[in-house]
Design an enzyme around this catalytic site. Structure first.
Site, PDB file in Angstrom:
ATOM      1  N   ARG A  95      19.411  -1.933   5.730  1.00  0.00           N
ATOM      2  CA  ARG A  95      20.449  -2.772   6.496  1.00  0.00           C
ATOM      3  C   ARG A  95      19.898  -3.891   6.853  1.00  0.00           C
ATOM      4  O   ARG A  95      18.661  -4.313   7.059  1.00  0.00           O
ATOM      5  CB  ARG A  95      20.951  -2.052   7.876  1.00  0.00           C
ATOM      6  CG  ARG A  95      21.543  -0.882   7.460  1.00  0.00           C
ATOM      7  CD  ARG A  95      23.020  -1.009   7.143  1.00  0.00           C
ATOM      8  NE  ARG A  95      23.792  -1.716   8.168  1.00  0.00           N
ATOM      9  CZ  ARG A  95      25.229  -2.116   7.957  1.00  0.00           C
ATOM     10  NH1 ARG A  95      25.596  -1.631   6.949  1.00  0.00           N
ATOM     11  NH2 ARG A  95      25.770  -2.772   8.846  1.00  0.00           N
ATOM     12  N   HIS A 113       7.787  -3.546   2.708  1.00  0.00           N
ATOM     13  CA  HIS A 113       8.402  -4.501   1.778  1.00  0.00           C
ATOM     14  C   HIS A 113       7.632  -4.282   0.271  1.00  0.00           C
ATOM     15  O   HIS A 113       6.312  -4.584   0.357  1.00  0.00           O
ATOM     16  CB  HIS A 113       8.706  -5.688   1.929  1.00  0.00           C
ATOM     17  CG  HIS A 113       9.457  -6.420   0.519  1.00  0.00           C
ATOM     18  ND1 HIS A 113      10.833  -6.363   0.501  1.00  0.00           N
ATOM     19  CD2 HIS A 113       9.050  -7.338  -0.348  1.00  0.00           C
ATOM     20  CE1 HIS A 113      11.029  -6.771  -0.590  1.00  0.00           C
ATOM     21  NE2 HIS A 113      10.164  -7.647  -1.046  1.00  0.00           N
ATOM     22  N   GLU A 147      14.946 -14.085   9.267  1.00  0.00           N
ATOM     23  CA  GLU A 147      14.824 -14.130   7.849  1.00  0.00           C
ATOM     24  C   GLU A 147      14.363 -12.942   7.147  1.00  0.00           C
ATOM     25  O   GLU A 147      13.415 -12.392   7.550  1.00  0.00           O
ATOM     26  CB  GLU A 147      14.044 -15.430   7.451  1.00  0.00           C
ATOM     27  CG  GLU A 147      14.314 -15.794   5.947  1.00  0.00           C
ATOM     28  CD  GLU A 147      13.429 -16.817   5.655  1.00  0.00           C
ATOM     29  OE1 GLU A 147      13.069 -17.004   4.345  1.00  0.00           O
ATOM     30  OE2 GLU A 147      12.735 -17.418   6.275  1.00  0.00           O
ATOM     31  N   GLU A 178       1.569   1.731  -0.201  1.00  0.00           N
ATOM     32  CA  GLU A 178       2.355   1.626   0.920  1.00  0.00           C
ATOM     33  C   GLU A 178       2.012   2.761   1.938  1.00  0.00           C
ATOM     34  O   GLU A 178       2.235   2.455   3.071  1.00  0.00           O
ATOM     35  CB  GLU A 178       3.935   2.035   0.763  1.00  0.00           C
ATOM     36  CG  GLU A 178       4.661   0.656  -0.243  1.00  0.00           C
ATOM     37  CD  GLU A 178       6.043   0.938  -0.573  1.00  0.00           C
ATOM     38  OE1 GLU A 178       6.634   1.478   0.331  1.00  0.00           O
ATOM     39  OE2 GLU A 178       6.382   0.665  -1.607  1.00  0.00           O
TER      40      GLU A 178
HETATM   41  C1  GRF Z   1       9.680   1.747  -0.265  1.00  0.00           C
HETATM   42  O1  GRF Z   1       9.392   1.202  -1.387  1.00  0.00           O
HETATM   43  C2  GRF Z   1       9.886   0.595   0.719  1.00  0.00           C
HETATM   44  O2  GRF Z   1       9.019  -0.268   0.478  1.00  0.00           O
HETATM   45  C3  GRF Z   1      11.147   0.151   0.753  1.00  0.00           C
HETATM   46  O3  GRF Z   1      11.938   1.117   0.413  1.00  0.00           O
HETATM   47  C4  GRF Z   1      11.055   2.140   0.039  1.00  0.00           C
HETATM   48  C5  GRF Z   1      11.462   3.330   0.811  1.00  0.00           C
HETATM   49  O4  GRF Z   1      10.766   4.652   0.164  1.00  0.00           O
HETATM   50  N1  GRF Z   1      11.467  -0.695   1.872  1.00  0.00           N
HETATM   51  P1  GRF Z   1      10.745   5.743   1.203  1.00  0.00           P
HETATM   52  O5  GRF Z   1      11.996   5.950   1.871  1.00  0.00           O
HETATM   53  O6  GRF Z   1       9.733   5.367   2.322  1.00  0.00           O
HETATM   54  O7  GRF Z   1      10.165   6.900   0.464  1.00  0.00           O
END
Ligand code: GRF
Length: 216
Positions: A95, A113, A147, A178
């Protein structure tokens, strides 16, 4: 005993980053506890996983509010307040947030991100990195500012782009990094190691913050 900041994770989908945050927060010395997982979609698979971990869950269905973004956000904000939330992690929360909501959480809300911001804000980041012929790609955890996909970086993880990489293969490797940088960034924020003033990050001595860097 470690003081644990009450943290909410906002999701819209599978929640693999959510799972990584929940796992990290189990450590006795982790300075945040996951007090709530909230979704704007009732069928987000991450919700059941969070409930299975004994974490409170909430759903505020964004579609029910139509184009009235602030009405949706006021309900979400009230939910966060009811759970006495101090920090918000956006983990695949699909969102766009209004300046009003962002303003409620300035310096206390972070997003992940899947790109090395400021490169590739927005969607299809893996395709764009491949099309550009980049030799590396990655993900960024940053403070949320009005932003979209802007805001100073707390942590970045990089992966090498290999010859013949596909968007899916690259996405899978980025996702791995991540899951490392999001808990690291939440730890830094919850411990008070990093703060945001204006559009910049500072360490606890007021010096410019150097984003945590992880290479995989
Ligand atoms: C990830 O790639 C994150 O960087 C992006 O959305 C995806 C979410 O994946 N914002 P998950 O739901 O955490 O598996």
């Amino acid at each position: 005993m470690t003081l644990k900041r009450r943290t909410a994770i906002l999701i819209s989908g599978r929640g693999s980053n959510m799972t990584a945050l929940i796992a990290a927060a189990k450590a006795a010395d982790f300075p945040a506890s996951i007090a709530l997982v909230a979704s704007n979609k009732a069928d987000a698979p991450g919700l059941a996983r969070a409930a299975g971990e004994g974490i409170a869950t909430a759903t505020v269905v964004s579609r029910n509010f139509g184009a009235d973004r602030e009405a949706f956000e006021r309900q979400l904000h009230a939910t966060l307040q009811r759970h006495a939330i101090e920090i918000v992690c956006l983990a695949g929360f699909m969102r766009i947030l209004t300046p009003w909501f962002v303003g409620q959480w300035t310096g206390r809300m972070i997003n992940i991100h899947p790109a090395l911001l400021p490169k590739y804000p927005g969607l299809h980041t893996h395709e764009r990195a491949l099309e550009s012929g980049d030799d590396e790609h990655g993900a960024t955890v940053h403070f949320v500012v009005p932003e979209t996909d802007a805001g100073p970086a707390i942590a970045q993880g990089t992966v090498k782009i290999e010859p013949g990489d596909t968007p899916d293969a690259l996405a899978a490797r980025v996702l791995g990094v991540e899951h490392v940088i999001f808990p690291a960034a939440l730890r830094a924020l919850a411990a008070g190691d990093v703060t945001m003033t204006g559009d910049s990050c500072f360490d606890r001595d007021g010096r410019p913050w150097h984003p945590i860097r992880v290479a995989q």
